[in-house]
Structure formats: structure tokens, C-alpha cells
Design a protein around this motif. Structure first.
Motif, PDB file in Angstrom:
ATOM      1  N   THR A  73       0.851  -1.185   0.000  1.00  0.00           N
ATOM      2  CA  THR A  73       0.000   0.000   0.000  1.00  0.00           C
ATOM      3  C   THR A  73       0.887   1.236   0.000  1.00  0.00           C
ATOM      4  O   THR A  73       2.047   1.183   0.418  1.00  0.00           O
ATOM      5  CB  THR A  73      -0.908   0.048   1.249  1.00  0.00           C
ATOM      6  OG1 THR A  73      -0.081   0.242   2.409  1.00  0.00           O
ATOM      7  CG2 THR A  73      -1.752  -1.211   1.384  1.00  0.00           C
ATOM      8  N   LEU A  74       0.335   2.341  -0.445  1.00  0.00           N
ATOM      9  CA  LEU A  74       1.067   3.610  -0.441  1.00  0.00           C
ATOM     10  C   LEU A  74       1.456   3.996   0.987  1.00  0.00           C
ATOM     11  O   LEU A  74       2.526   4.564   1.216  1.00  0.00           O
ATOM     12  CB  LEU A  74       0.221   4.700  -1.100  1.00  0.00           C
ATOM     13  CG  LEU A  74       0.934   5.971  -1.517  1.00  0.00           C
ATOM     14  CD1 LEU A  74       2.059   5.694  -2.513  1.00  0.00           C
ATOM     15  CD2 LEU A  74      -0.058   6.958  -2.130  1.00  0.00           C
ATOM     16  N   ASP A  75       0.608   3.632   1.955  1.00  0.00           N
ATOM     17  CA  ASP A  75       0.883   3.955   3.358  1.00  0.00           C
ATOM     18  C   ASP A  75       2.160   3.293   3.884  1.00  0.00           C
ATOM     19  O   ASP A  75       2.740   3.753   4.863  1.00  0.00           O
ATOM     20  CB  ASP A  75      -0.296   3.534   4.248  1.00  0.00           C
ATOM     21  CG  ASP A  75      -1.528   4.377   4.012  1.00  0.00           C
ATOM     22  OD1 ASP A  75      -1.393   5.486   3.471  1.00  0.00           O
ATOM     23  OD2 ASP A  75      -2.636   3.922   4.365  1.00  0.00           O
ATOM     24  N   GLN A  76       2.601   2.214   3.243  1.00  0.00           N
ATOM     25  CA  GLN A  76       3.851   1.563   3.647  1.00  0.00           C
ATOM     26  C   GLN A  76       5.082   2.382   3.255  1.00  0.00           C
ATOM     27  O   GLN A  76       6.179   2.101   3.727  1.00  0.00           O
ATOM     28  CB  GLN A  76       3.955   0.179   3.001  1.00  0.00           C
ATOM     29  CG  GLN A  76       2.978  -0.826   3.551  1.00  0.00           C
ATOM     30  CD  GLN A  76       3.040  -2.108   2.768  1.00  0.00           C
ATOM     31  OE1 GLN A  76       2.459  -2.231   1.696  1.00  0.00           O
ATOM     32  NE2 GLN A  76       3.768  -3.079   3.308  1.00  0.00           N
ATOM     33  N   PHE A  77       4.873   3.364   2.392  1.00  0.00           N
ATOM     34  CA  PHE A  77       5.965   4.208   1.887  1.00  0.00           C
ATOM     35  C   PHE A  77       5.592   5.676   2.073  1.00  0.00           C
ATOM     36  O   PHE A  77       5.454   6.422   1.110  1.00  0.00           O
ATOM     37  CB  PHE A  77       6.213   3.915   0.400  1.00  0.00           C
ATOM     38  CG  PHE A  77       6.378   2.458   0.090  1.00  0.00           C
ATOM     39  CD1 PHE A  77       7.602   1.832   0.264  1.00  0.00           C
ATOM     40  CD2 PHE A  77       5.301   1.703  -0.352  1.00  0.00           C
ATOM     41  CE1 PHE A  77       7.757   0.480  -0.016  1.00  0.00           C
ATOM     42  CE2 PHE A  77       5.446   0.348  -0.642  1.00  0.00           C
ATOM     43  CZ  PHE A  77       6.680  -0.256  -0.467  1.00  0.00           C
ATOM     44  N   PRO A  78       5.399   6.118   3.322  1.00  0.00           N
ATOM     45  CA  PRO A  78       4.895   7.484   3.557  1.00  0.00           C
ATOM     46  C   PRO A  78       5.908   8.546   3.142  1.00  0.00           C
ATOM     47  O   PRO A  78       7.126   8.340   3.223  1.00  0.00           O
ATOM     48  CB  PRO A  78       4.661   7.515   5.066  1.00  0.00           C
ATOM     49  CG  PRO A  78       5.601   6.498   5.612  1.00  0.00           C
ATOM     50  CD  PRO A  78       5.683   5.410   4.579  1.00  0.00           C
ATOM     51  N   LEU A  79       5.369   9.667   2.693  1.00  0.00           N
ATOM     52  CA  LEU A  79       6.221  10.822   2.432  1.00  0.00           C
ATOM     53  C   LEU A  79       6.823  11.292   3.750  1.00  0.00           C
ATOM     54  O   LEU A  79       6.112  11.376   4.752  1.00  0.00           O
ATOM     55  CB  LEU A  79       5.407  11.971   1.838  1.00  0.00           C
ATOM     56  CG  LEU A  79       5.064  11.932   0.373  1.00  0.00           C
ATOM     57  CD1 LEU A  79       4.163  13.116   0.022  1.00  0.00           C
ATOM     58  CD2 LEU A  79       6.299  11.942  -0.498  1.00  0.00           C
ATOM     59  N   PRO A  80       8.095  11.642   3.772  1.00  0.00           N
ATOM     60  CA  PRO A  80       8.707  12.129   5.008  1.00  0.00           C
ATOM     61  C   PRO A  80       8.534  13.637   5.206  1.00  0.00           C
ATOM     62  O   PRO A  80       9.224  14.239   6.014  1.00  0.00           O
ATOM     63  CB  PRO A  80      10.188  11.759   4.821  1.00  0.00           C
ATOM     64  CG  PRO A  80      10.398  11.780   3.351  1.00  0.00           C
ATOM     65  CD  PRO A  80       9.095  11.356   2.738  1.00  0.00           C
ATOM     66  N   PHE A  81       7.610  14.225   4.478  1.00  0.00           N
ATOM     67  CA  PHE A  81       7.349  15.668   4.552  1.00  0.00           C
ATOM     68  C   PHE A  81       5.935  15.923   4.043  1.00  0.00           C
ATOM     69  O   PHE A  81       5.342  15.060   3.386  1.00  0.00           O
ATOM     70  CB  PHE A  81       8.371  16.452   3.710  1.00  0.00           C
ATOM     71  CG  PHE A  81       8.568  15.900   2.322  1.00  0.00           C
ATOM     72  CD1 PHE A  81       7.684  16.203   1.287  1.00  0.00           C
ATOM     73  CD2 PHE A  81       9.624  15.047   2.045  1.00  0.00           C
ATOM     74  CE1 PHE A  81       7.844  15.673   0.020  1.00  0.00           C
ATOM     75  CE2 PHE A  81       9.804  14.504   0.774  1.00  0.00           C
ATOM     76  CZ  PHE A  81       8.909  14.827  -0.233  1.00  0.00           C
ATOM     77  N   ALA A  82       5.396  17.091   4.346  1.00  0.00           N
ATOM     78  CA  ALA A  82       4.079  17.469   3.828  1.00  0.00           C
ATOM     79  C   ALA A  82       4.190  17.736   2.325  1.00  0.00           C
ATOM     80  O   ALA A  82       5.246  18.167   1.843  1.00  0.00           O
ATOM     81  CB  ALA A  82       3.581  18.724   4.548  1.00  0.00           C
ATOM     82  N   PRO A  83       3.121  17.491   1.571  1.00  0.00           N
ATOM     83  CA  PRO A  83       3.194  17.661   0.117  1.00  0.00           C
ATOM     84  C   PRO A  83       3.628  19.052  -0.352  1.00  0.00           C
ATOM     85  O   PRO A  83       4.221  19.181  -1.420  1.00  0.00           O
ATOM     86  CB  PRO A  83       1.771  17.359  -0.348  1.00  0.00           C
ATOM     87  CG  PRO A  83       1.235  16.428   0.694  1.00  0.00           C
ATOM     88  CD  PRO A  83       1.844  16.900   1.986  1.00  0.00           C
ATOM     89  N   ASP A  84       3.373  20.078   0.457  1.00  0.00           N
ATOM     90  CA  ASP A  84       3.749  21.440   0.046  1.00  0.00           C
ATOM     91  C   ASP A  84       5.067  21.908   0.659  1.00  0.00           C
ATOM     92  O   ASP A  84       5.492  23.044   0.454  1.00  0.00           O
ATOM     93  CB  ASP A  84       2.637  22.428   0.405  1.00  0.00           C
ATOM     94  CG  ASP A  84       2.382  22.523   1.898  1.00  0.00           C
ATOM     95  OD1 ASP A  84       2.913  21.691   2.676  1.00  0.00           O
ATOM     96  OD2 ASP A  84       1.641  23.440   2.304  1.00  0.00           O
TER      97      ASP A  84
END
Length: 193
Positions: A3-14
Motif C-alpha cells: 500500500t502507499l501507506d507503507q511508503f509514507p512521504l517524510p514531509f508534507a506535500p507542500d
């Protein structure tokens, strides 16, 4: 299944603006990477790959004559997840001494990295890798990834157009400069070293 949740962004999208917009992060992470994950899940369902860790899927499918689609999607999940870890809001562009020394100085590293990234024809990646005990730059095309060549990735830049086109259009050089001077997570690179 992945799932995408297994690879979370380490920052906010902006958080990388103005160097990388929330729109670019949203499309790149939320659509491109998510599509690779969805495709991978469909391709591995009911196969010997279904319950394997991502790295094992990549290593095994690259030598499997029938596993090219699986490899392409699995490697792209890895490459993208790795790339997003390489990014950090508020990065200063200060290159660690160990990396700078390997290239004859920080300015030379940036120059060499930019030259390598500009040399990628079409879609691919520029990587800082540790190959044996030596740090060097390598380019890979499409879904290729250093791990299948026995090389340890330390840093990567995605030079597929979807990684920068919304913000830079065809100005790849500006995107590379922004990455080198404002977006690299050198802490992540240090952990990989």
C-alpha cells in the motif's frame, strides 16, 4: 500486498515549495507511485512473489524471463520510495565531507552530478552509489535500479519528466540545480553510508 501507506512521504506535500510544488508531489507520489503499487499488486497476486518483501521481488523478477512487468513495477516502487526519502524541506545543499572528498570537492560533486543527470536520455535516474568501497555516480534507465547490480544506492534523482514537468517544463537543468542546492536530505544519505 503493498500500500502507499507503507511508503509514507517524510514531509508534507507542500513542504518543498518553491523548488517542488504540492501539485508535483501530489501527482508524482499520489498518482505515479500509487499506480506502480496497484500494478504490482495485480501482477503478483497468486504468484510466487505475492508474499515476498519488495527487495526480494526485485532481485528475483529481474532474472525471471516472465517477470519483466513485475520487475518494472516493483523496481519503480523502490526507486520512488527511495527518491522521496532523499528529499528534505529546508535543505542547505551542504555536502558531507566524505561525499565531497570522493569527487574532489563539493563544487565538483555538484558539477559531476548535474552532468550525469543531464546525460540521461529519456526516462531514468541518477544515483550516488557505493560500489565496493568507492563512491560514484551511475545512471539507470526506466526501472533499472542499482540493487540488481550489487551496488548500494545512497542518493537518487528521478529525471523522468513527471518528476519535474509541472514546475520546470523542459528545464531539467533548473530542476537538477534545485535538487542539489535546496532539496537533498543529506541525513538520509549519511544513514545509507
Amino acid at each position: 500486498m503493498f500500500t502507499l501507506d507503507q511508503f509514507p512521504l517524510p514531509f508534507a506535500p507542500d513542504a518543498l515549495a518553491p523548488y517542488m510544488s504540492a501539485d508535483t508531489v501530489g501527482y508524482h507520489y499520489g498518482r505515479h507511485m500509487a499506480t506502480y503499487i496497484d500494478n504490482l499488486n495485480k501482477l503478483i497476486t497468486g504468484t510466487k512473489y505475492e508474499h515476498l518483501p519488495l527487495a526480494d521481488i526485485i532481485i528475483q523478477s529481474v532474472v525471471d524471463g516472465r517477470g519483466q512487468k513485475i520487475f518494472n513495477n516493483a523496481a519503480q516502487v523502490f526507486n520512488h520510495a527511495f527518491f522521496f526519502q532523499c528529499l528534505r524541506p529546508g535543505a542547505t545543499g551542504d555536502i558531507p565531507m566524505r561525499v565531497a572528498d570522493a569527487f574532489g570537492g563539493a563544487a565538483q560533486f555538484k558539477s559531476d552530478f548535474k552532468e550525469a543527470a543531464l546525460a540521461v536520455f529519456g526516462s531514468g535516474w541518477t544515483w550516488l552509489v557505493r560500489d565496493g568501497g568507492k563512491l560514484r555516480l551511475v545512471n539507470t534507465s526506466n526501472a533499472d535500479t542499482p540493487m540488481v547490480h550489487g551496488i548500494q544506492p545512497l542518493l537518487t534523482l528521478d529525471v523522468w519528466e513527471h518528476a519535474y514537468y509541472l514546475d520546470y517544463q523542459n528545464r531539467r537543468a533548473e530542476y537538477i540545480d534545485a535538487f542539489l542546492n535546496h532539496m537533498i536530505n543529506w541525513d538520509w544519505v549519511g544513514q545509507n553510508l
